[in-house]
Scaffold this active site. Structure first.
Site, PDB file in Angstrom:
ATOM      1  N   ASP A 126     -15.632 -60.112  11.954  1.00 31.70           N
ATOM      2  CA  ASP A 126     -17.010 -61.132  11.775  1.00 31.70           C
ATOM      3  C   ASP A 126     -16.067 -62.585  11.504  1.00 31.70           C
ATOM      4  O   ASP A 126     -15.269 -62.374  10.992  1.00 31.70           O
ATOM      5  CB  ASP A 126     -17.698 -60.373  11.298  1.00 31.70           C
ATOM      6  CG  ASP A 126     -19.076 -61.238  12.051  1.00 31.70           C
ATOM      7  OD1 ASP A 126     -19.179 -62.329  12.655  1.00 31.70           O
ATOM      8  OD2 ASP A 126     -20.263 -59.999  12.682  1.00 31.70           O
ATOM      9  N   TRP A 161     -18.520 -66.104  17.557  1.00 30.69           N
ATOM     10  CA  TRP A 161     -19.297 -66.497  18.300  1.00 30.69           C
ATOM     11  C   TRP A 161     -19.550 -67.998  19.436  1.00 30.69           C
ATOM     12  O   TRP A 161     -20.017 -68.097  19.021  1.00 30.69           O
ATOM     13  CB  TRP A 161     -20.795 -66.668  17.848  1.00 30.69           C
ATOM     14  CG  TRP A 161     -20.625 -65.876  15.665  1.00 30.69           C
ATOM     15  CD1 TRP A 161     -20.902 -64.355  16.192  1.00 30.69           C
ATOM     16  CD2 TRP A 161     -20.644 -65.896  14.717  1.00 30.69           C
ATOM     17  NE1 TRP A 161     -21.015 -64.058  15.073  1.00 30.69           N
ATOM     18  CE2 TRP A 161     -20.668 -64.890  14.417  1.00 30.69           C
ATOM     19  CE3 TRP A 161     -20.636 -66.975  13.890  1.00 30.69           C
ATOM     20  CZ2 TRP A 161     -20.693 -64.586  12.838  1.00 30.69           C
ATOM     21  CZ3 TRP A 161     -20.672 -67.059  12.586  1.00 30.69           C
ATOM     22  CH2 TRP A 161     -20.360 -66.074  11.781  1.00 30.69           C
ATOM     23  N   GLY A 162     -18.182 -67.858  18.642  1.00 28.84           N
ATOM     24  CA  GLY A 162     -17.715 -69.604  20.297  1.00 28.84           C
ATOM     25  C   GLY A 162     -17.422 -70.432  19.245  1.00 28.84           C
ATOM     26  O   GLY A 162     -17.827 -71.508  19.173  1.00 28.84           O
ATOM     27  N   ASP A 183     -25.439 -64.206  19.090  1.00 26.77           N
ATOM     28  CA  ASP A 183     -25.538 -62.514  19.339  1.00 26.77           C
ATOM     29  C   ASP A 183     -26.836 -62.274  20.471  1.00 26.77           C
ATOM     30  O   ASP A 183     -27.928 -62.893  20.452  1.00 26.77           O
ATOM     31  CB  ASP A 183     -26.866 -62.273  17.911  1.00 26.77           C
ATOM     32  CG  ASP A 183     -25.401 -61.476  16.650  1.00 26.77           C
ATOM     33  OD1 ASP A 183     -24.100 -62.291  16.783  1.00 26.77           O
ATOM     34  OD2 ASP A 183     -25.604 -61.753  15.563  1.00 26.77           O
TER      35      ASP A 183
HETATM   36  C1  GLA Z   1     -22.653 -60.669  13.280  1.00 22.99           C
HETATM   37  C2  GLA Z   1     -22.386 -60.031  14.295  1.00 22.99           C
HETATM   38  C3  GLA Z   1     -22.738 -58.990  15.343  1.00 22.99           C
HETATM   39  C4  GLA Z   1     -23.627 -57.670  14.470  1.00 22.99           C
HETATM   40  C5  GLA Z   1     -23.816 -58.352  12.526  1.00 22.99           C
HETATM   41  C6  GLA Z   1     -23.779 -57.554  12.093  1.00 22.99           C
HETATM   42  O1  GLA Z   1     -24.689 -61.752  13.317  1.00 22.99           O
HETATM   43  O2  GLA Z   1     -22.390 -61.304  15.676  1.00 22.99           O
HETATM   44  O3  GLA Z   1     -22.986 -58.568  16.456  1.00 22.99           O
HETATM   45  O4  GLA Z   1     -22.000 -57.643  14.203  1.00 22.99           O
HETATM   46  O5  GLA Z   1     -23.104 -59.770  12.621  1.00 22.99           O
HETATM   47  O6  GLA Z   1     -24.300 -58.152  10.974  1.00 22.99           O
END
Ligand code: GLA
Length: 377
Positions: A126, A161-162, A183
């Site tokens: 992440d 996330w791009g 998300d």
């Molecule tokens: C981010 C990621 C999610 C998930 C959460 C966990 O928001 O984009 O997919 O893994 O963290 O905290």
């Protein structure tokens, strides 16, 4: 190793968030096999954020929370492997994970070793709490190198996330998939938003490193961690069709231990999975004139390895709409003497395209996905 097709599996986050534990993982592993998911190709079982203690051990290693995972992670890995599945875990490139647990910044190599010692096969990585002193791409290079040198093959699943133009550098880092959107939430607006966001970055998807549109919400019906509103089964079917056709990894995010028959059938549609996993891995194309966002409709196609075409017609609006396409736009001119024999993967109905054009009324939120064969007229 180069990842040839989009990874498939299950991830704990969408439904369970922080509420993960050993019993959940073992029973989900059981269900992946007994409910037929593994057989259809869903082979990664991934535990997302919130699995660790808040402190590293005296040697600086991450440690599983014994209240949640009393037998530790190697025990889970053994159980999962015995079932014929692969084991995925989660960490983050910043100073904390998104949910505030210890993260891998400046611990990349020791953490990769720890994951390897637990026989982990997949790491979701992440982008929260990233130190501003190090560029994002270097953070992913760090973990990419660490995984490459940890003595075990671990699929690297990047999750930034791009942000920071990830598309332009993520392939350098060794990632096999990368989160190309923010998300997902379990509602129609979120599905539409992620679909539109994907349109401009489709050329980045392909064998080796796949655009990951985030975990599927099929079957959540408003329950669980990202269950904000829920969708109808028809909307889930269209959501699954878009993710599959666009070549996204297919990571289930619902509780597969208690699914409706309809939603299970959606996730297990063999013809769509075959389109998603097509070995040629060709780029997804858009039929021009179907802008997506403005018109709330979309026509996509993708040439497949055996010469067939996968074609998707998506009505994302809340009203019935007439959608149509001309086969010339898919590289089949009148001069070829060819036309398409359509086979729809949900209704299983077949039809021949006459006069170079196909069109039909599609219900609100609905879709048609064809596997089409070129035939002589
Ligand atoms: C981010 C990621 C999610 C998930 C959460 C966990 O928001 O984009 O997919 O893994 O963290 O905290």
């Amino acid at each position: 190793m180069m990842q040839q097709t989009p990874p498939m599996g299950w991830n704990s986050w969408n439904t369970f968030g922080e509420e993960i534990n050993e019993e959940l993982v073992l029973t989900v592993a059981d269900a992946m096999v007994s409910e037929g998911y593994l057989e259809k190709g869903y082979n990664y079982l991934v535990i997302d954020d919130c699995w660790s203690l808040h402190e590293r051990d005296s040697e600086g290693r991450l440690q599983a929370d014994p209240a949640k995972f009393p037998h530790g992670m190697k025990y889970l890995a053994d159980y999962i492997h015995k079932k014929g599945l692969k084991f995925g875990m989660y960490s983050c490139s910043g100073t904390q994970t998104c949910a505030g647990y210890p993260s891998s910044f400046d611990h990349e190599y020791i953490d990769a070793e720890t994951f390897a010692s637990w026989e982990v096969d997949f790491l979701k990585y992440d982008y929260c709490y990233r130190p501003q002193t190090v560029p994002g791409r270097i953070l992913f290079h760090r973990m990419g190198n660490a995984l490459q040198n940890c003595g075990r093959e671990i699929l690297f699943s990047a999750c930034s996330w791009g942000a920071d133009e990830t598309a332009k550098w993520i392939k350098e880092t060794g990632a096999s998939m990368w989160r190309s959107t923010g998300d997902i939430m379990d509602n129609w607006e979120s599905i539409k938003k992620l679909t539109y966001q994907q349109l401009d970055i489709l050329p980045y998807a392909g064998a080796g490193c796949f655009n990951d549109m985030d975990m599927l919400v099929v079957g959540m019906h408003g329950k669980g961690n990202v269950g904000l509103g829920g969708c109808s089964s028809l909307q889930y079917r269209t959501h699954f069709s878009i993710w599959a056709l666009m070549g996204s990894p297919l990571m289930i995010g619902s509780d597969i231990r208690s699914m409706t028959e309809e939603d299970r059938e959606t996730l297990q549609n063999e013809e769509l999975i075959a389109i998603n996993q097509d070995p040629a891995c060709r780029q997804i194309a858009r039929v021009s004139g179907f802008g997506g966002r403005e018109q709330e409709q979309l026509i996509l196609f993708r040439p497949l390895c055996d010469g067939d075409l996968a074609i998707g017609m998506f009505n994302l609006s809340d009203q019935e709409r007439y959608l149509s396409f001309v086969i010339d736009e898919m590289g089949i001119p009148v001069s070829s003497g060819k036309t398409l024999l359509l086979h729809e993967v949900w209704s299983k109905k077949d039809a021949l395209v006459k006069n170079e054009t196909w069109g039909e009324r599609i219900e609100a939120f609905g879709c048609r996905v064809f596997r089409a064969k070129l035939v002589s007229k």
